[in-house]
Design a protein around this motif. Sequence first.
Motif, PDB file in Angstrom:
ATOM      1  N   UNK A 152     107.684  51.628  20.727  1.00 63.08           N
ATOM      2  CA  UNK A 152     107.314  50.491  21.549  1.00 63.08           C
ATOM      3  C   UNK A 152     106.058  49.802  21.008  1.00 63.08           C
ATOM      4  N   UNK A 153     106.094  48.475  21.009  1.00 65.02           N
ATOM      5  CA  UNK A 153     104.932  47.710  20.568  1.00 65.02           C
ATOM      6  C   UNK A 153     104.753  47.616  19.069  1.00 65.02           C
ATOM      7  N   UNK A 154     105.761  48.073  18.306  1.00 64.63           N
ATOM      8  CA  UNK A 154     105.598  48.122  16.851  1.00 64.63           C
ATOM      9  C   UNK A 154     106.044  46.850  16.135  1.00 64.63           C
ATOM     10  N   UNK A 155     106.626  45.905  16.855  1.00 66.21           N
ATOM     11  CA  UNK A 155     107.154  44.712  16.198  1.00 66.21           C
ATOM     12  C   UNK A 155     106.031  43.896  15.556  1.00 66.21           C
ATOM     13  N   UNK A 192      99.324  56.725  15.866  1.00 64.42           N
ATOM     14  CA  UNK A 192      99.995  55.450  15.624  1.00 64.42           C
ATOM     15  C   UNK A 192     100.261  54.723  16.939  1.00 64.42           C
ATOM     16  N   UNK A 193     100.626  55.469  17.970  1.00 59.24           N
ATOM     17  CA  UNK A 193     100.873  54.853  19.271  1.00 59.24           C
ATOM     18  C   UNK A 193      99.580  54.298  19.867  1.00 59.24           C
ATOM     19  N   UNK A 194      98.475  55.022  19.695  1.00 63.25           N
ATOM     20  CA  UNK A 194      97.183  54.549  20.189  1.00 63.25           C
ATOM     21  C   UNK A 194      96.737  53.320  19.406  1.00 63.25           C
ATOM     22  N   UNK A 196      98.744  51.138  18.037  1.00 67.05           N
ATOM     23  CA  UNK A 196      99.565  50.011  18.487  1.00 67.05           C
ATOM     24  C   UNK A 196      99.116  49.506  19.852  1.00 67.05           C
ATOM     25  N   UNK A 197      98.745  50.418  20.737  1.00 67.29           N
ATOM     26  CA  UNK A 197      98.277  49.993  22.057  1.00 67.29           C
ATOM     27  C   UNK A 197      97.006  49.155  21.931  1.00 67.29           C
ATOM     28  N   UNK A 198      96.088  49.600  21.068  1.00 67.06           N
ATOM     29  CA  UNK A 198      94.862  48.831  20.829  1.00 67.06           C
ATOM     30  C   UNK A 198      95.191  47.473  20.236  1.00 67.06           C
ATOM     31  N   UNK A 199      96.077  47.469  19.266  1.00 69.42           N
ATOM     32  CA  UNK A 199      96.446  46.238  18.576  1.00 69.42           C
ATOM     33  C   UNK A 199      97.081  45.229  19.521  1.00 69.42           C
ATOM     34  N   UNK A 200      97.982  45.684  20.363  1.00 70.80           N
ATOM     35  CA  UNK A 200      98.684  44.765  21.248  1.00 70.80           C
ATOM     36  C   UNK A 200      97.783  44.251  22.366  1.00 70.80           C
ATOM     37  N   UNK A 201      96.753  45.023  22.712  1.00 70.27           N
ATOM     38  CA  UNK A 201      95.770  44.517  23.675  1.00 70.27           C
ATOM     39  C   UNK A 201      95.024  43.327  23.084  1.00 70.27           C
ATOM     40  N   UNK A 202      94.703  43.388  21.796  1.00 69.85           N
ATOM     41  CA  UNK A 202      94.062  42.268  21.121  1.00 69.85           C
ATOM     42  C   UNK A 202      95.011  41.077  21.048  1.00 69.85           C
TER      43      UNK A 202
END
Length: 207
Positions: A152-155, A192-194, A196-202
Amino acid sequence: MKYQFSNNKEVTYYNKICLEIFREVQSELREYFTFDIRLIGSGGKRLVTQRGTEPFDLDYNFILQRDKKNLIGNPKQIKEMLIARFNRALENRGFDFKYPSNSTSVITAKFKERGKIIFSFDIAIIAEFNDGFSHRVMFDKPTNRYFWNRVQGSKDYAEKFQIVKDNDCFLEFKNRYLKLKDKYMGSDKKSFEIFLETLNAFSRLWS
């Protein structure tokens, strides 16, 4: 004890050892498939963490590329082939280690010195599917079932992270990443999941 960023010299040293092992595995599996090696949390990210003086681990994604024997539909065979080659590569080099274990979402190997764990690495097997997302090999132990699971969130995460760097937001990104590591301490959440979570928050801030 909270997380802190690891010493870059130590990260470089152990990453070099891992890459030597991985390239040996790459060579042995080349007739079946090829894969790209990505160190999650280091390289351009410099996000490898550890708790106090505890040993750190490096997290890698093996991105499948050329599937020469049409194995994409058999994730069990892919993972078992990798584990077998890791066993052989580690034995050939004479390391004191715990044999790579087949965890739910990764392959884990732990290096020992005088019976004590000093370092470990985790490898997730990833394929980038046509939907634009990364998919990871998962192992359900109770049913002994292997399957591809969408991350999830990897796109388009590589492009998103480049935007973070281009906008000089990397320091803020690192701080947020470290806070999330502390938040998920003790959970099964992977680096990697953490990330992605940080990245998608940005990304949501800019959308």
